[in-house]
Design a protein around this motif. Structure first.
Motif, PDB file in Angstrom:
ATOM      1  N   ALA A 158       8.969 -20.412  -6.410  1.00 19.25           N
ATOM      2  CA  ALA A 158       7.928 -19.506  -6.047  1.00 19.25           C
ATOM      3  C   ALA A 158       8.595 -18.321  -5.349  1.00 19.25           C
ATOM      4  CB  ALA A 158       6.343 -19.891  -4.965  1.00 19.25           C
ATOM      5  N   TYR A 159       9.468 -17.612  -4.070  1.00 20.30           N
ATOM      6  CA  TYR A 159      10.241 -17.477  -3.838  1.00 20.30           C
ATOM      7  C   TYR A 159      11.045 -16.980  -5.260  1.00 20.30           C
ATOM      8  CZ  TYR A 159      13.138 -14.412  -1.437  1.00 20.30           C
ATOM      9  OH  TYR A 159      14.215 -13.078  -1.190  1.00 20.30           O
ATOM     10  N   ALA A 160      12.007 -16.945  -5.569  1.00 16.10           N
ATOM     11  CA  ALA A 160      12.380 -17.181  -6.678  1.00 16.10           C
ATOM     12  C   ALA A 160      12.604 -16.437  -8.181  1.00 16.10           C
ATOM     13  CB  ALA A 160      13.822 -18.369  -7.589  1.00 16.10           C
ATOM     14  N   ILE A 161      11.287 -17.058  -8.329  1.00 15.65           N
ATOM     15  CA  ILE A 161      10.265 -16.808  -9.927  1.00 15.65           C
ATOM     16  C   ILE A 161       9.393 -15.274  -9.559  1.00 15.65           C
ATOM     17  CG2 ILE A 161       7.849 -17.047 -11.008  1.00 15.65           C
ATOM     18  CD1 ILE A 161       9.428 -19.981 -10.905  1.00 15.65           C
ATOM     19  N   LEU A 162       9.015 -15.505  -8.365  1.00 11.77           N
ATOM     20  CA  LEU A 162       8.413 -13.531  -7.649  1.00 11.77           C
ATOM     21  C   LEU A 162       9.507 -12.364  -7.639  1.00 11.77           C
ATOM     22  CD1 LEU A 162       5.175 -15.047  -4.988  1.00 11.77           C
ATOM     23  CD2 LEU A 162       5.633 -14.105  -7.799  1.00 11.77           C
ATOM     24  N   THR A 163      10.453 -13.187  -6.810  1.00 11.54           N
ATOM     25  CA  THR A 163      10.679 -11.529  -6.758  1.00 11.54           C
ATOM     26  C   THR A 163      13.085 -11.229  -7.680  1.00 11.54           C
ATOM     27  OG1 THR A 163      12.763 -13.011  -5.414  1.00 11.54           O
ATOM     28  CG2 THR A 163      11.107 -12.374  -4.029  1.00 11.54           C
ATOM     29  N   ILE A 164      12.697 -12.372  -8.124  1.00 14.06           N
ATOM     30  CA  ILE A 164      14.090 -12.578  -9.204  1.00 14.06           C
ATOM     31  C   ILE A 164      13.595 -10.655 -10.247  1.00 14.06           C
ATOM     32  CG2 ILE A 164      14.980 -13.123 -11.115  1.00 14.06           C
ATOM     33  CD1 ILE A 164      15.352 -15.511 -10.358  1.00 14.06           C
ATOM     34  N   SER A 165      14.908 -10.184 -10.579  1.00 10.21           N
ATOM     35  CA  SER A 165      14.674  -9.392 -11.556  1.00 10.21           C
ATOM     36  C   SER A 165      14.412  -9.808 -12.332  1.00 10.21           C
ATOM     37  CB  SER A 165      15.229  -8.153 -11.518  1.00 10.21           C
ATOM     38  OG  SER A 165      15.840  -7.179 -12.554  1.00 10.21           O
ATOM     39  N   PRO A 166      13.488  -9.165 -14.093  1.00  7.58           N
ATOM     40  CA  PRO A 166      13.105  -9.823 -14.810  1.00  7.58           C
ATOM     41  C   PRO A 166      14.931  -8.890 -15.611  1.00  7.58           C
ATOM     42  CG  PRO A 166      10.817  -8.721 -14.289  1.00  7.58           C
ATOM     43  CD  PRO A 166      12.350  -8.183 -13.105  1.00  7.58           C
ATOM     44  N   LEU A 167      15.054  -8.310 -15.216  1.00 11.18           N
ATOM     45  CA  LEU A 167      16.364  -6.887 -16.192  1.00 11.18           C
ATOM     46  C   LEU A 167      17.783  -8.524 -16.445  1.00 11.18           C
ATOM     47  CD1 LEU A 167      16.352  -3.677 -14.493  1.00 11.18           C
ATOM     48  CD2 LEU A 167      15.788  -4.362 -16.199  1.00 11.18           C
ATOM     49  N   THR A 168      17.467  -9.362 -15.080  1.00  8.99           N
ATOM     50  CA  THR A 168      17.955 -10.641 -14.851  1.00  8.99           C
ATOM     51  C   THR A 168      18.544 -11.444 -16.594  1.00  8.99           C
ATOM     52  OG1 THR A 168      16.785 -12.340 -13.669  1.00  8.99           O
ATOM     53  CG2 THR A 168      19.147 -10.625 -13.226  1.00  8.99           C
ATOM     54  N   GLY A 169      17.018 -11.512 -17.031  1.00  9.12           N
ATOM     55  CA  GLY A 169      17.753 -12.362 -18.415  1.00  9.12           C
ATOM     56  C   GLY A 169      16.463 -13.395 -18.001  1.00  9.12           C
ATOM     57  N   GLN A 170      15.706 -13.443 -17.097  1.00 10.40           N
ATOM     58  CA  GLN A 170      15.130 -14.913 -16.023  1.00 10.40           C
ATOM     59  C   GLN A 170      13.919 -14.935 -15.876  1.00 10.40           C
ATOM     60  OE1 GLN A 170      18.006 -17.175 -12.571  1.00 10.40           O
ATOM     61  NE2 GLN A 170      18.244 -14.934 -13.168  1.00 10.40           N
ATOM     62  N   PRO A 171      13.312 -15.617 -15.873  1.00  8.58           N
ATOM     63  CA  PRO A 171      11.595 -15.456 -16.003  1.00  8.58           C
ATOM     64  C   PRO A 171      11.567 -14.995 -14.482  1.00  8.58           C
ATOM     65  CG  PRO A 171      12.518 -18.150 -15.538  1.00  8.58           C
ATOM     66  CD  PRO A 171      13.633 -17.305 -16.802  1.00  8.58           C
ATOM     67  N   GLY A 172      11.491 -13.819 -13.996  1.00  3.50           N
ATOM     68  CA  GLY A 172      11.133 -13.043 -12.543  1.00  3.50           C
ATOM     69  C   GLY A 172      10.034 -11.924 -12.818  1.00  3.50           C
ATOM     70  N   LEU A 173       9.172 -11.362 -11.453  1.00  5.32           N
ATOM     71  CA  LEU A 173       8.361 -11.360 -11.814  1.00  5.32           C
ATOM     72  C   LEU A 173       8.788  -9.328 -10.880  1.00  5.32           C
ATOM     73  CD1 LEU A 173       5.554 -12.775 -10.526  1.00  5.32           C
ATOM     74  CD2 LEU A 173       6.630 -11.778 -12.790  1.00  5.32           C
ATOM     75  N   GLY A 174       9.893  -9.762  -9.938  1.00  3.32           N
ATOM     76  CA  GLY A 174      10.994  -8.561  -9.424  1.00  3.32           C
ATOM     77  C   GLY A 174      10.120  -8.150  -8.228  1.00  3.32           C
ATOM     78  N   TRP A 175       8.450  -8.586  -8.042  1.00  2.00           N
ATOM     79  CA  TRP A 175       8.204  -8.268  -7.075  1.00  2.00           C
ATOM     80  C   TRP A 175       9.626  -8.271  -5.463  1.00  2.00           C
ATOM     81  CZ3 TRP A 175       3.281 -11.454  -6.093  1.00  2.00           C
ATOM     82  CH2 TRP A 175       2.383 -11.205  -7.519  1.00  2.00           C
ATOM     83  N   PRO A 176       9.386  -6.885  -4.198  1.00  2.00           N
ATOM     84  CA  PRO A 176       9.803  -7.431  -3.237  1.00  2.00           C
ATOM     85  C   PRO A 176       9.628  -8.484  -2.507  1.00  2.00           C
ATOM     86  CG  PRO A 176       7.134  -5.729  -3.090  1.00  2.00           C
ATOM     87  CD  PRO A 176       7.568  -6.813  -4.417  1.00  2.00           C
ATOM     88  N   VAL A 177      10.752  -8.605  -2.250  1.00  2.00           N
ATOM     89  CA  VAL A 177      11.044  -9.626  -1.093  1.00  2.00           C
ATOM     90  C   VAL A 177      10.367 -10.492  -0.532  1.00  2.00           C
ATOM     91  CG1 VAL A 177      13.653  -9.653  -1.514  1.00  2.00           C
ATOM     92  CG2 VAL A 177      12.358  -8.613   0.409  1.00  2.00           C
ATOM     93  N   LEU A 178       9.524  -9.779   1.256  1.00  2.00           N
ATOM     94  CA  LEU A 178       8.545  -9.631   1.688  1.00  2.00           C
ATOM     95  C   LEU A 178       7.237 -10.191   0.996  1.00  2.00           C
ATOM     96  CD1 LEU A 178       7.394  -9.761   4.502  1.00  2.00           C
ATOM     97  CD2 LEU A 178       6.028  -7.425   4.432  1.00  2.00           C
ATOM     98  N   ALA A 179       7.530  -9.532  -0.522  1.00  2.00           N
ATOM     99  CA  ALA A 179       5.553 -10.452  -1.117  1.00  2.00           C
ATOM    100  C   ALA A 179       6.987 -11.386  -1.683  1.00  2.00           C
ATOM    101  CB  ALA A 179       5.275  -9.407  -2.183  1.00  2.00           C
ATOM    102  N   GLY A 180       7.558 -11.990  -1.806  1.00  2.00           N
ATOM    103  CA  GLY A 180       7.887 -13.309  -2.076  1.00  2.00           C
ATOM    104  C   GLY A 180       8.237 -14.059  -1.566  1.00  2.00           C
TER     105      GLY A 180
END
Lengths: 318, 299
Positions: free
Chosen positions: A49-71
């Motif tokens: 959940a943390y990884a998917i919420l915080t990873i930047s979509p710019l990396t080409g991965q499934p990510g939402l790019g949220w701030p780490v605290l929200a993650g």
């Protein structure tokens, strides 16, 4: 920073991350008598959940790019939701059904992690996971992150201790010790057990999120049943029922684990080293068995640690 | 297509049923969920491998089956050694805990024993998969669109034979009746003069032997792996709970239902999710009918 010091930072960070999961397990098992052997599943839910919420979509991965605290918060919520999912069907039944259901959720989470590459990266895993406080205290290695993890440990410890010593926490122990008596006083055993399961699992989710942030890479291989076993070993050795015991146990078991790994590498011929993990598990397994047999209260636990057979009416009722 | 999936389901279900019988018996008579049951299957498969490799020079096969006399010896040896292993684990780990009367400690200990045994297998036999024979079996068409190998037919027949045998053992012999009495009420059984220690021993012998046969059959039709038993633990528990904990016939029925459901799930899900099906079915049963299909309300 020198090699030894940076290794010490690595060691302490890992032990501290483990200790958060073991604090959660202490609430579930030590205080409420809930038998969760799917710790690795809730840990994995938090990490993903943390990884998917915080990873930047710019990396080409499934990510939402949220701030780490929200993650971090999202990871706790996700793990709590999974706990509801296993708790609702099983917590009215006899104790070991929860055990079977939690191991089931751990296996299912791992299946999902392996087989849904669009969500979890599949067997390749997820990488470039953002780390909070990265770059702070420049040049100090991971000290800033270690401090953050220790703050999390302290917060979880204080929050859980407060809950344990509140009227709410006393009801948990009352239900564990004598469900009939507690129910006759109007306490809904099911509801209290569910709350304890969810809160404990949220701690495990936080622990998983911090792990993902620490290593910055996760794959299904990180969430094997061995993790569950290590956390149980930490709690039982430290002293089931005691939060301080959970902390001490995490440090001691992780030290034994690391040292035995090093010793095996140094002492055994190369052929046997492939199986060094197996030897470590056997060692910790033996230690755990000896503790259960000869010192069931652990290092810091109270004298009467686990649920006594004659005081478990749920067995006959369910 | 559906016919073939049903046949595959019955084959897998028969293996699960044999393993689940041992699980449901220890659950009922010794009153704890034994997470090390899967490892008894694994050890059974590897014990048989020892015998099969020892007879590697003997070329004997029964008709169209992939094996001959060595496999018969291997099955018996696997059953005997697995029973011994089960009794040894009981004596070393579970028996002291039974006396200390900490209820769930038994379950934790069985979880620890499961990990320990699994890694012992890796240590002794290595992590790579193994096979009893490298011969390839040709499957034959038994019904329109349903192809099975002779080994798979043997598997289902042997399972049926063992279940009937177990039925007569439990309903006709003195020991079988003593086991059922102990399961119903251990204290009452003891008062009426039943030797409970002997019953416990025989529970492990029967459960261990059936687990060993299940492991050998799984190894024969799929492959032998250190994780094979652990991968089956969820289906085993699901079968025992679905059928009703304590019910031997329930375990057989549950095993077949789980085996068939896992195979039919291929129609709507990728096959990699098969193990999750057992879990979902189990959760559904716990929600709707926690005593299982054939279970008594007591448990």
């Amino acid at each position: 920073m020198s090699g030894v010091l940076s290794y010490l930072v690595f060691f302490l960070t890992t032990a501290a991350i483990y200790s958060i999961a073991s604090l959660g397990l202490n609430l579930q098992w030590g205080r409420t008598g809930l038998f969760n052997i799917g710790v690795s599943g809730f840990f994995a839910v938090g990490a993903y959940a943390y990884a998917i919420l915080t990873i930047s979509p710019l990396t080409g991965q499934p990510g939402l790019g949220w701030p780490v605290l929200a993650g971090l918060l999202g990871a706790m919520v996700a793990a709590g939701l999974f706990a509801l999912l296993v708790g609702i069907p099983t917590l009215r039944l006899r104790d070991d059904y929860l055990a079977i259901a939690t191991i089931g959720i751990a296996i299912t989470v791992q299946l999902i992690a392996t087989n849904e590459p669009e969500l979890t990266g599949g067997t390749n895993g997820l990488f470039a996971i953002p780390q909070p406080v990265a770059g702070w205290l420049h040049g100090s290695g991971g000290v800033a992150f270690l401090i953050l993890v220790l703050i999390c440990v302290a917060l979880v410890y204080l929050a859980l201790e407060r809950m344990i010593h509140s009227p709410w926490g006393r009801v948990l122990v009352a239900i564990r010790e004598d469900e009939t008596a507690a129910s006759s006083l109007g306490k809904s055993a099911f509801s209290f057990r569910l709350q304890s399961l969810v809160i404990g699992s949220m701690a495990m989710g936080l622990s998983g999120a911090l792990y993902a942030a620490f290593i910055k890479f996760i794959s299904p291989q990180d969430f094997l049943p061995i993790f569950t076993f290590q956390v149980w070993a930490m709690l039982i050795l430290g002293g089931s029922g005691s939060s301080a015991g959970a902390l001490l146990g995490s440090l001691v078991v992780w030290a034994i684990w690391t040292l035995s790994g090093g010793l095996i590498q140094a002492a055994l011929p190369a052929k046997l080293q492939v199986d060094s993990g197996a030897i470590q598990i056997i060692l910790i397994g033996l230690l755990l068995m000896l503790v259960i047999l000869f010192r069931p209260s652990g290092l810091l636990g109270r004298k009467r640690p686990a649920v006594h057979r004659s005081t478990v009416p749920s067995k006959e009722q369910a | 297509m559906i016919g073939q999936l049903l046949a595959n389901g019955i084959i897998l279900g028969a293996t699960i049923a044999l393993g689940a019988i041992g699980l449901t018996m220890t659950y009922n008579i010794l009153d704890f969920a034994n997470f090390a049951q899967g490892e008894l299957l694994t050890f059974g498969a590897y014990f048989a491998l020892i015998a099969v490799s020892a007879f590697a020079g003997v070329h004997s096969t029964f008709g169209a089956l992939s094996f001959g006399w060595p496999m018969v010896v291997a099955l018996l040896l696997a059953a005997a050694l697995t029973s011994l292993l089960a009794i040894l684990v009981d004596w070393l780990v579970f028996r002291p805990l039974r006396r200390s009367s900490i209820q769930v400690a038994l379950v934790i200990a069985s979880f620890g024993a499961s990990l320990l045994l699994r890694h012992l297998v890796v240590l002794i036999w290595g992590p790579q998969p193994a096979y009893y024979t490298t011969n390839i079996q040709i499957s034959t068409q038994i019904l329109p669109g349903v192809r099975v190998t002779p080994d798979q037919i043997f598997l289902v027949a042997l399972t049926a034979l063992l279940v009937v045998g177990l039925h007569f053992f439990l309903s006709r012999t003195k020991l079988g009746k003593a086991m059922r009495a102990t399961a119903d009420d251990p204290q009452l059984a003891q008062v009426t003069g039943i030797d409970v220690a002997r019953v416990v021993r025989w529970t492990w012998i029967v459960g261990g032997s059936l687990a060993a046969v299940a492991g050998v059959l799984y190894g024969m039709t799929v492959q032998i792996l250190p994780e094979m038993g652990f991968n089956l633990i969820l289906p085993l528990f699901a079968a025992a709970i679905l059928g009703g904990v304590g019910s031997v016939y329930g375990a057989v029925l549950g095993g077949l239902v789980i085996g068939i459901a896992e195979n039919l799930s291929v129609l709507f899900l990728t096959p990699t999710y098969k193990p999750a099906i057992a879990f979902l079915l189990m959760i559904a049963v716990l929600l709707v009918r926690p005593t299982g299909i054939l279970g008594k309300p007591k448990l």
